[in-house]
Scaffold this motif. Sequence first.
Motif, mmCIF file in Angstrom:
data_model
loop_
_atom_site.group_PDB
_atom_site.id
_atom_site.type_symbol
_atom_site.label_atom_id
_atom_site.label_comp_id
_atom_site.label_asym_id
_atom_site.label_seq_id
_atom_site.Cartn_x
_atom_site.Cartn_y
_atom_site.Cartn_z
ATOM 1 N N VAL A 161 12.214 2.258 -13.728
ATOM 2 C CA VAL A 161 10.788 1.947 -13.815
ATOM 3 C C VAL A 161 10.176 2.028 -12.425
ATOM 4 O O VAL A 161 10.766 1.527 -11.449
ATOM 5 C CB VAL A 161 10.556 0.539 -14.410
ATOM 6 N N ALA A 162 9.014 2.662 -12.325
ATOM 7 C CA ALA A 162 8.223 2.638 -11.099
ATOM 8 C C ALA A 162 7.044 1.699 -11.338
ATOM 9 O O ALA A 162 6.346 1.820 -12.352
ATOM 10 C CB ALA A 162 7.732 4.039 -10.738
ATOM 11 N N HIS A 163 6.828 0.768 -10.426
ATOM 12 C CA HIS A 163 5.745 -0.209 -10.612
ATOM 13 C C HIS A 163 4.386 0.452 -10.467
ATOM 14 O O HIS A 163 3.489 0.259 -11.282
ATOM 15 C CB HIS A 163 5.894 -1.347 -9.606
ATOM 16 N N ARG A 164 4.162 1.183 -9.382
ATOM 17 C CA ARG A 164 2.985 2.014 -9.126
ATOM 18 C C ARG A 164 1.722 1.229 -8.727
ATOM 19 O O ARG A 164 0.672 1.821 -8.551
ATOM 20 C CB ARG A 164 2.675 2.916 -10.334
ATOM 21 N N ASP A 165 1.842 -0.090 -8.574
ATOM 22 C CA ASP A 165 0.652 -0.849 -8.174
ATOM 23 C C ASP A 165 1.044 -2.118 -7.404
ATOM 24 O O ASP A 165 0.488 -3.189 -7.623
ATOM 25 C CB ASP A 165 -0.187 -1.214 -9.404
ATOM 26 N N ILE A 166 2.014 -1.990 -6.498
ATOM 27 C CA ILE A 166 2.417 -3.146 -5.693
ATOM 28 C C ILE A 166 1.394 -3.357 -4.590
ATOM 29 O O ILE A 166 1.088 -2.444 -3.826
ATOM 30 C CB ILE A 166 3.823 -2.935 -5.102
ATOM 31 N N SER A 167 0.851 -4.556 -4.525
ATOM 32 C CA SER A 167 -0.162 -4.876 -3.521
ATOM 33 C C SER A 167 -0.114 -6.367 -3.236
ATOM 34 O O SER A 167 0.648 -7.115 -3.858
ATOM 35 C CB SER A 167 -1.562 -4.486 -4.014
ATOM 36 N N ILE A 168 -0.937 -6.806 -2.308
ATOM 37 C CA ILE A 168 -0.985 -8.219 -1.942
ATOM 38 C C ILE A 168 -1.283 -9.084 -3.159
ATOM 39 O O ILE A 168 -0.735 -10.175 -3.308
ATOM 40 C CB ILE A 168 -2.049 -8.439 -0.845
ATOM 41 N N THR A 210 6.325 6.382 -3.729
ATOM 42 C CA THR A 210 5.072 5.663 -3.501
ATOM 43 C C THR A 210 5.294 4.153 -3.530
ATOM 44 O O THR A 210 4.692 3.414 -2.758
ATOM 45 C CB THR A 210 4.023 6.060 -4.547
ATOM 46 N N ASP A 211 6.186 3.673 -4.408
ATOM 47 C CA ASP A 211 6.530 2.243 -4.434
ATOM 48 C C ASP A 211 7.059 1.785 -3.078
ATOM 49 O O ASP A 211 6.767 0.666 -2.629
ATOM 50 C CB ASP A 211 7.580 1.970 -5.505
ATOM 51 N N ILE A 212 7.864 2.632 -2.426
ATOM 52 C CA ILE A 212 8.406 2.287 -1.109
ATOM 53 C C ILE A 212 7.262 2.088 -0.121
ATOM 54 O O ILE A 212 7.254 1.129 0.668
ATOM 55 C CB ILE A 212 9.370 3.385 -0.608
ATOM 56 N N TYR A 213 6.286 2.984 -0.176
ATOM 57 C CA TYR A 213 5.129 2.819 0.710
ATOM 58 C C TYR A 213 4.396 1.520 0.410
ATOM 59 O O TYR A 213 4.021 0.777 1.337
ATOM 60 C CB TYR A 213 4.151 3.997 0.553
ATOM 61 N N TYR A 214 4.177 1.234 -0.847
ATOM 62 C CA TYR A 214 3.434 0.030 -1.224
ATOM 63 C C TYR A 214 4.068 -1.232 -0.628
ATOM 64 O O TYR A 214 3.375 -2.072 -0.040
ATOM 65 C CB TYR A 214 3.386 -0.111 -2.747
ATOM 66 N N VAL A 215 5.378 -1.385 -0.795
ATOM 67 C CA VAL A 215 6.036 -2.586 -0.289
ATOM 68 C C VAL A 215 6.010 -2.611 1.239
ATOM 69 O O VAL A 215 5.750 -3.649 1.856
ATOM 70 C CB VAL A 215 7.487 -2.676 -0.811
ATOM 71 N N GLY A 216 6.281 -1.468 1.857
ATOM 72 C CA GLY A 216 6.239 -1.406 3.313
ATOM 73 C C GLY A 216 4.862 -1.729 3.867
ATOM 74 O O GLY A 216 4.730 -2.455 4.858
ATOM 75 N N LEU A 270 2.511 -3.515 2.396
ATOM 76 C CA LEU A 270 2.218 -4.926 2.165
ATOM 77 C C LEU A 270 2.791 -5.774 3.305
ATOM 78 O O LEU A 270 2.102 -6.644 3.863
ATOM 79 C CB LEU A 270 2.812 -5.354 0.820
ATOM 80 N N ILE A 271 4.048 -5.507 3.659
ATOM 81 C CA ILE A 271 4.673 -6.264 4.744
ATOM 82 C C ILE A 271 3.982 -5.972 6.069
ATOM 83 O O ILE A 271 3.751 -6.880 6.885
ATOM 84 C CB ILE A 271 6.175 -5.924 4.813
ATOM 85 N N ARG A 272 3.631 -4.725 6.299
ATOM 86 C CA ARG A 272 2.961 -4.362 7.557
ATOM 87 C C ARG A 272 1.620 -5.061 7.704
ATOM 88 O O ARG A 272 1.338 -5.702 8.730
ATOM 89 C CB ARG A 272 2.765 -2.837 7.623
ATOM 90 N N GLU A 273 0.782 -4.954 6.680
ATOM 91 C CA GLU A 273 -0.589 -5.447 6.796
ATOM 92 C C GLU A 273 -0.697 -6.963 6.657
ATOM 93 O O GLU A 273 -1.484 -7.604 7.352
ATOM 94 C CB GLU A 273 -1.473 -4.765 5.739
ATOM 95 N N ALA A 274 0.094 -7.556 5.752
ATOM 96 C CA ALA A 274 -0.086 -8.975 5.433
ATOM 97 C C ALA A 274 0.853 -9.901 6.196
ATOM 98 O O ALA A 274 0.617 -11.110 6.219
ATOM 99 C CB ALA A 274 0.098 -9.191 3.927
ATOM 100 N N VAL A 275 1.894 -9.341 6.821
ATOM 101 C CA VAL A 275 2.834 -10.203 7.540
ATOM 102 C C VAL A 275 2.956 -9.789 9.010
ATOM 103 O O VAL A 275 2.594 -10.548 9.913
ATOM 104 C CB VAL A 275 4.229 -10.201 6.876
ATOM 105 N N ILE A 276 3.444 -8.596 9.265
ATOM 106 C CA ILE A 276 3.699 -8.200 10.654
ATOM 107 C C ILE A 276 2.418 -8.190 11.484
ATOM 108 O O ILE A 276 2.400 -8.652 12.630
ATOM 109 C CB ILE A 276 4.379 -6.822 10.704
ATOM 110 N N ASN A 277 1.338 -7.647 10.918
ATOM 111 C CA ASN A 277 0.080 -7.601 11.658
ATOM 112 C C ASN A 277 -0.627 -8.948 11.731
ATOM 113 O O ASN A 277 -1.533 -9.136 12.544
ATOM 114 C CB ASN A 277 -0.873 -6.565 11.042
ATOM 115 N N GLU A 278 -0.210 -9.889 10.884
ATOM 116 C CA GLU A 278 -0.851 -11.205 10.840
ATOM 117 C C GLU A 278 -0.096 -12.248 11.681
ATOM 118 O O GLU A 278 -0.705 -13.117 12.290
ATOM 119 C CB GLU A 278 -0.938 -11.698 9.392
#
Length: 366
Positions: free
Chosen positions: A174-181, A269-275, A277-285
Amino acid sequence: MEHLTPAHFGLEPLDLRKLTPQEEFWRDHQRWLQDCGYMLRPRYMLDWQPSWPVNVRGTEYEDAQPLIRALTINDATRLSDGAYVTLKIIKPSLHPYEVDIAMSLCSKQLASDPLNHCVPIYDVLKLPEDNDKVILVMPLLRGWREPEFETVGEGIYFFRQLFEGLQFIHKQHVAHRDISILNVLMDGSMYPDGWHPCNRRRMRDNFRLLAKHFSRTERPPKYYFIDFGISRRYDPDDKAPLELPIRGGDKTVPEFMDDINLPRNPFQTDIYYVGNLIREAVINEYKGFDFMWPLISDMVQDDPAKRPTIDQVVKRFADMCKKLRILKLHARVGLRDESFGAVRDFAHLFTTIKYTLMGIPPVPTR
C-alpha cells in the motif's frame, strides 16, 4: 499586536448559541448514533439549550465549542466502555478504496504487529438515508506537535515510529500518498485525564481547566498515520508501480511540479512526504537534530529514483542511532528562535537527573 476578529474581515461573529448548518447534521443524527452505541456531546442533543446567559459570549463554556471540521469530523463517547472516539464521514464515490484499505491495515491479523502505526477502525456505520455516506469510528487522537519535543531522544522515538510505520504500510503493498503534518496523530498517553476535542489545551470534563499532561519521555505516545482516502494497494509482483499523481496535503513534491500527466512511483513519493515532514516540522523548527540531515536530504531529493527505499531508510536510521551517545539523547531541543536558551538548558539538567534516577531511558519505550 492587535487581536484579529471576524469583524476585521467584514464577517459577522459566530453566534455560538446556534449550530452551524454543518453541525445540524450531527444533531439530526444524534439519536441514530446513540442507537449505534455512540453518544455525542451535549451541544448536539436534540433538546440542547445553551448553558450560558444570553448576554455572555460563552467561549468559556464547554457546550459553546463549535466543531472546526463539522462537515466531516465529530467526536463521541462509546457507550459500551466510555472510550472517546472520532467519527469521520466519507463518501465512497469520492474515496472508493478508503474503507477497504483502512480496515485491512488494522485487521485482526495485522493489528497486533508492533510496527503497525495505522489508525484503528473500530466500526463502519452506514447512514440509513444516504448510500454514499459512511462514518468511520476511530480512537480519539490529537495532533503530534503539542506539547513540544523536549529532548533528542523524544525526536528519535518519533522518527522511528514514522519510519517503521511507513515500512509496515509498504510491506502490505500500500502507498499512503498523502503523508503530511496533519495526517500524523498521536494517542493520549501523555494526557491521563484526556482533553477537549475542540480545544486540546483544555480538559474535557472541566473546560475551564487546562489539561494535565506529562512529557513524551515520561508517558511515551504512539504515533499513527491517518486518512487513507487517496491510498492505493498494488500487486505484490509489481515492485515499481506507476500512478498518475494526486496532490495531497503537502504541495511541494518535486515530481508533481513538472508534468502532472506523467505516471510516478507512489512509494518513492511516500519517502519524500515523510522526509519533508521531518525536515519542515522538526529539523527546521528545533535545535539538535542536524545529525539527521544526510538521511533526510536523500529522502527529499528531486529525482525520485535517487531516494532510498523505506527498508534502506530504516537501516540507515538504526545505524545512525547506534552512534548517538547518551548525553546527546538526553540533550534538550529548544526551538530555533527561542529566548533564554542557556537558562532553559541549565534547568533541563535537573530534569535529566530526575529521569536518570527514576530509571527512565532517554529514548522512550512503550
